[in-house]
Write an enzyme that holds these catalytic residues in place. Structure first.
Site, PDB file in Angstrom:
ATOM      1  N   CYS A  26       0.948  -1.324   0.095  1.00 51.57           N
ATOM      2  CA  CYS A  26       0.024   0.026   0.108  1.00 51.57           C
ATOM      3  C   CYS A  26       0.858   1.200  -0.006  1.00 51.57           C
ATOM      4  O   CYS A  26       2.032   1.159   0.688  1.00 51.57           O
ATOM      5  CB  CYS A  26      -0.852   0.165   1.474  1.00 51.57           C
ATOM      6  N   ARG A  34       3.892  -0.525  -4.763  1.00 52.88           N
ATOM      7  CA  ARG A  34       3.391  -1.095  -3.305  1.00 52.88           C
ATOM      8  C   ARG A  34       2.076  -1.673  -3.412  1.00 52.88           C
ATOM      9  O   ARG A  34       1.879  -2.207  -2.454  1.00 52.88           O
ATOM     10  CB  ARG A  34       3.233   0.279  -2.729  1.00 52.88           C
ATOM     11  N   TRP A  68      -2.625  -2.642  -1.811  1.00 51.01           N
ATOM     12  CA  TRP A  68      -2.407  -4.216  -1.881  1.00 51.01           C
ATOM     13  C   TRP A  68      -3.290  -4.748  -1.033  1.00 51.01           C
ATOM     14  O   TRP A  68      -3.040  -4.657   0.183  1.00 51.01           O
ATOM     15  CB  TRP A  68      -1.055  -4.325  -1.822  1.00 51.01           C
ATOM     16  N   ASN A  90      -1.655   2.193   5.659  1.00 50.58           N
ATOM     17  CA  ASN A  90      -0.738   1.058   5.276  1.00 50.58           C
ATOM     18  C   ASN A  90      -0.318   0.190   6.316  1.00 50.58           C
ATOM     19  O   ASN A  90       0.423   0.912   7.562  1.00 50.58           O
ATOM     20  CB  ASN A  90       0.652   1.640   4.494  1.00 50.58           C
ATOM     21  N   GLY A  91      -0.487  -1.183   6.362  1.00 48.49           N
ATOM     22  CA  GLY A  91      -0.073  -1.937   7.250  1.00 48.49           C
ATOM     23  C   GLY A  91      -1.194  -2.850   7.830  1.00 48.49           C
ATOM     24  O   GLY A  91      -2.061  -3.100   6.950  1.00 48.49           O
ATOM     25  N   GLU A  97      16.753 -18.173  -8.448  1.00 53.64           N
ATOM     26  CA  GLU A  97      16.160 -16.792  -8.980  1.00 53.64           C
ATOM     27  C   GLU A  97      15.873 -16.852 -10.481  1.00 53.64           C
ATOM     28  O   GLU A  97      14.858 -16.137 -10.712  1.00 53.64           O
ATOM     29  CB  GLU A  97      17.580 -15.785  -8.775  1.00 53.64           C
ATOM     30  N   LYS A 117      12.110 -15.501 -11.534  1.00 52.11           N
ATOM     31  CA  LYS A 117      12.108 -14.236 -12.257  1.00 52.11           C
ATOM     32  C   LYS A 117      10.964 -14.574 -13.422  1.00 52.11           C
ATOM     33  O   LYS A 117      10.065 -13.904 -13.436  1.00 52.11           O
ATOM     34  CB  LYS A 117      13.359 -13.687 -12.674  1.00 52.11           C
ATOM     35  N   GLU A 147       7.348 -14.754 -12.087  1.00 54.50           N
ATOM     36  CA  GLU A 147       6.575 -13.675 -11.499  1.00 54.50           C
ATOM     37  C   GLU A 147       6.347 -12.860 -12.601  1.00 54.50           C
ATOM     38  O   GLU A 147       5.429 -11.968 -12.468  1.00 54.50           O
ATOM     39  CB  GLU A 147       7.403 -12.902 -10.423  1.00 54.50           C
ATOM     40  N   HIS A 180      13.931 -38.491  -7.647  1.00 52.80           N
ATOM     41  CA  HIS A 180      13.327 -38.869  -6.813  1.00 52.80           C
ATOM     42  C   HIS A 180      11.828 -38.670  -6.702  1.00 52.80           C
ATOM     43  O   HIS A 180      11.287 -38.411  -5.356  1.00 52.80           O
ATOM     44  CB  HIS A 180      14.116 -38.387  -5.313  1.00 52.80           C
ATOM     45  N   LYS A 212       5.746  -4.289  -4.637  1.00 57.53           N
ATOM     46  CA  LYS A 212       7.341  -4.343  -4.602  1.00 57.53           C
ATOM     47  C   LYS A 212       7.852  -4.547  -3.205  1.00 57.53           C
ATOM     48  O   LYS A 212       9.000  -5.300  -2.844  1.00 57.53           O
ATOM     49  CB  LYS A 212       7.792  -3.005  -5.173  1.00 57.53           C
TER      50      LYS A 212
END
Ligand code: M6R
Length: 582
Positions: free
Chosen positions: A2, A27, A75, A99-100, A460, A464, A467, A483, A577
């Site tokens: 947010c 955000r 968000w 925000n939070g 990574e 990448k 996402e 396995h 982000k």
């Protein structure tokens, strides 16, 4: 997550709020909204989805004349992304953005419902708003203080009261700064939201309340005024430009060569700036997402090259696990934003146990940068694309230095000068990455396999790709595939084999043969041409720096694949982000 922006000044806040929200969209982008206010009227406009939807709605609305306003990009945490749950929220005489997460919102809501207060949304934010309104008797600061003393969790609030011409702000756990202008002042989740107007700001400390109008800023601790310091941000509005690139992600990948040189230079000039890990018996590397994957490369280098005992864990696990601190330990927190809630919690856990902390961090004013014992800064500048690229690469480069120093392999530092040029040569191979993307972009599943440090690189590469392109992708230890997971390998499934570790190269090739014989379509990324396979070959450098040359190619393959699939590359769905909630 947010983003919050607020304005008090001589201009109509609309454009400043919208501009700020666009800068903060990284955000969260589930919904957004603004509130404009003058002495008599309050106007709230909200919309679901990206800021451009809000902008369209605002442009079709008759706006009131106003001099103060707040804005929010969300968000979603409590309640789905609809207009009712979008901020600003309003109860009685209070309108606010948040925000939070207010962790005891359910309990507080129960108490307020018993007092006859009705709620419209499913959000914890509306509970915070109702609580402030409940305590409001004409004294704004007192109401905020009383309500905050009952709220558990994290919050940054931008608040307007019907009876006041001022803008109020308070924070605990979530970031918020106060921007200092001339005849206008601001609040924002980060300086980038207001950098077009001012680079002067005040870091709002936990629990303090900012009382702002166009001519003045008062910072209150309890009911007493507190002397604050005005800081200057060392960033320019231009550094936030796409500079002709189609996407921030591409621009940020292309910046890697220059930023690598900039990041490493001060430490090469003076290696004493890099901590000596021989002071410790154990190192814990703690981070989230890509930052944790950078840490996995660090773990591999520190263990293999310098014999340092390393635990590397995701912060959301580490913070709640039983950690045995029975050796002299250093906890390394890795974070681009420096505001990731779980990483901050891990830092606090280490500090509470009397453990030394070191940050590898990009944002110099962030909580992690301010509250760790020591910091190594990467020079990524603003990273706007939600998927990290340049910051990750620079974090890895710091681990290379830590390992070189710990192993006393100082000769390898001679390679540093040529690294930027070598990374550029890898990026110049873009046509090749595009061709590979053309071969994989219609697939549903992709695997990345490797061993030891190459497996860490796979993590990574796979993150990448998934996402930004939304293709399901998994990283696997090459030897572990048989396995169980090998049952997923069908004809044509792309498998990327990462091979840089000479000691284990033949073993990885055998594993690649195993999937190839089951129909997998193999792509090798290596520092050697491996005949029979489609190969991306990058220059060979010392083991310490080899990941820095493999990773950019995987980033560009992810980018090109997402582009062919028409994805929203800079703002992938469901992501934000800076993950400032647990
Ligand atoms: O700001 P941080 O480095 O602490 O963020 C950590 C992760 O949230 C971040 O790396 C995330 O995994 C990115 N989406 C990866 O591209």
């Amino acid at each position: 997550m947010c983003g919050i922006i607020g304005y008090a000044g001589k201009h109509n806040p609309k454009d400043i709020l919208l501009g700020g929200l666009k800068a903060l969209e990284y955000r969260g982008y589930d919904s957004s909204g603004i509130c404009l206010k003058n002495e008599k009227d309050i106007q709230i406009i909200k919309s679901i989805g990206k800021i451009k939807n809000l902008e369209e709605k605002i442009n079709k609305t008759d706006l009131i004349d106003s001099y103060v306003g707040i804005g929010h990009t969300r968000w979603a945490t409590h309640g789905e992304a609809n207009e009712t749950n979008a901020h600003p929220h309003r109860c009685g005489k209070v309108t606010l953005v948040h925000n939070g997460i207010i962790e005891n919102a359910a309990l507080l809501k129960e108490k307020l419902v018993k007092k006859g207060i009705k709620f419209k949304s499913e959000t914890d934010t509306e509970v915070g708003c109702a609580l402030i309104n409940y305590y409001y008797d004409g004294d704004e600061v007192k109401a905020i203080n009383e309500a905050c003393s009952e709220m558990e969790g994290s919050y940054a609030f931008g608040i307007l009261f019907d009876d006041s011409n001022k803008l109020y702000a308070v924070r605990k756990g979530s970031p918020l700064i106060v921007g200092v202008g001339v005849k206008e002042n601001y609040i924002a989740s980060d300086i980038n939201a207001i950098i077009n107007y001012t680079n002067k700001y005040i870091l709002l400390e936990e629990g303090m309340i900012a009382v702002i109008d166009k001519d003045s800023i008062k910072i209150m601790k309890g009911n007493k005024e507190y002397n604050y310091k005005v800081l200057t941000a060392d960033i320019s509005a231009e550094s936030r430009d796409k500079q002709g690139y189609d996407h921030y992600m591409l621009k940020e990948i292309m910046e890697e060569p220059i930023l690598l040189g900039k990041t490493l230079k001060p430490y090469i000039d003076d290696l004493s700036l890099i901590p000596d890990l021989s002071d410790y018996e154990e190192v814990h590397i703690v981070a989230c997402g890509s930052a944790m994957y950078a840490g996995l490369i660090g773990k591999s280098l520190l263990e293999e090259k310098a014999g340092v005992r390393v635990l590397c864990d995701v912060a959301s696990e580490y913070r709640y696990k039983k950690i045995i601190y029975d050796r002299k330990t250093l906890v390394i927190l890795v974070s681009q934003s420096g505001e990731t809630a779980d990483t901050i919690a891990a830092m606090k856990k280490a500090k509470e146990n009397g453990i030394d902390t070191l940050a590898i961090v990009n944002v110099k004013t962030s909580t992690i940068a301010r509250e760790t014992d020591r910091q190594i800064f990467i020079e990524a500048g603003p990273e706007i694309a939600v998927a990290t690229t340049k910051a990750y690469l620079l974090q890895v480069s710091i681990f290379s230095l830590l390992a070189i120093k710990a192993a006393n392999d100082l000769d390898c530092l001679k390679e540093v000068d040529k690294l930027p040029g070598l990374v550029k040569s890898v990026l110049d191979n873009r046509e090749n990455y595009r061709k590979i993307a053309e071969k994989i972009y219609k697939e549903n599943d992709i695997f990345f396999i490797g061993r030891k440090i190459d497996y860490a690189i796979c993590m990574e590469g796979s993150l990448k790709l998934k996402e930004v392109s939304y293709i399901h992708s998994e990283a696997y230890q090459a030897g572990e595939l048989k396995h169980g997971t090998i049952s997923l390998i069908d004809k044509g499934i792309p498998v990327f084999g990462i091979i840089t570790d000479d000691d284990i190269k033949d073993k990885t090739i055998s594993n690649i043969e195993e999937v190839k014989s089951r129909g997998a379509n193999i792509f090798i990324v290596s520092n050697n041409k491996i005949s029979e396979y489609e190969c991306i070959v990058v220059p060979k450098v010392s083991d310490y720096f080899q990941p820095l040359l493999i990773v950019p190619s995987l980033q560009l393959i992810a980018y090109e694949t997402a582009k062919l699939r028409g994805c929203d590359i800079d703002k992938p769905k469901n992501l934000a982000k800076s993950v400032t909630v647990e």
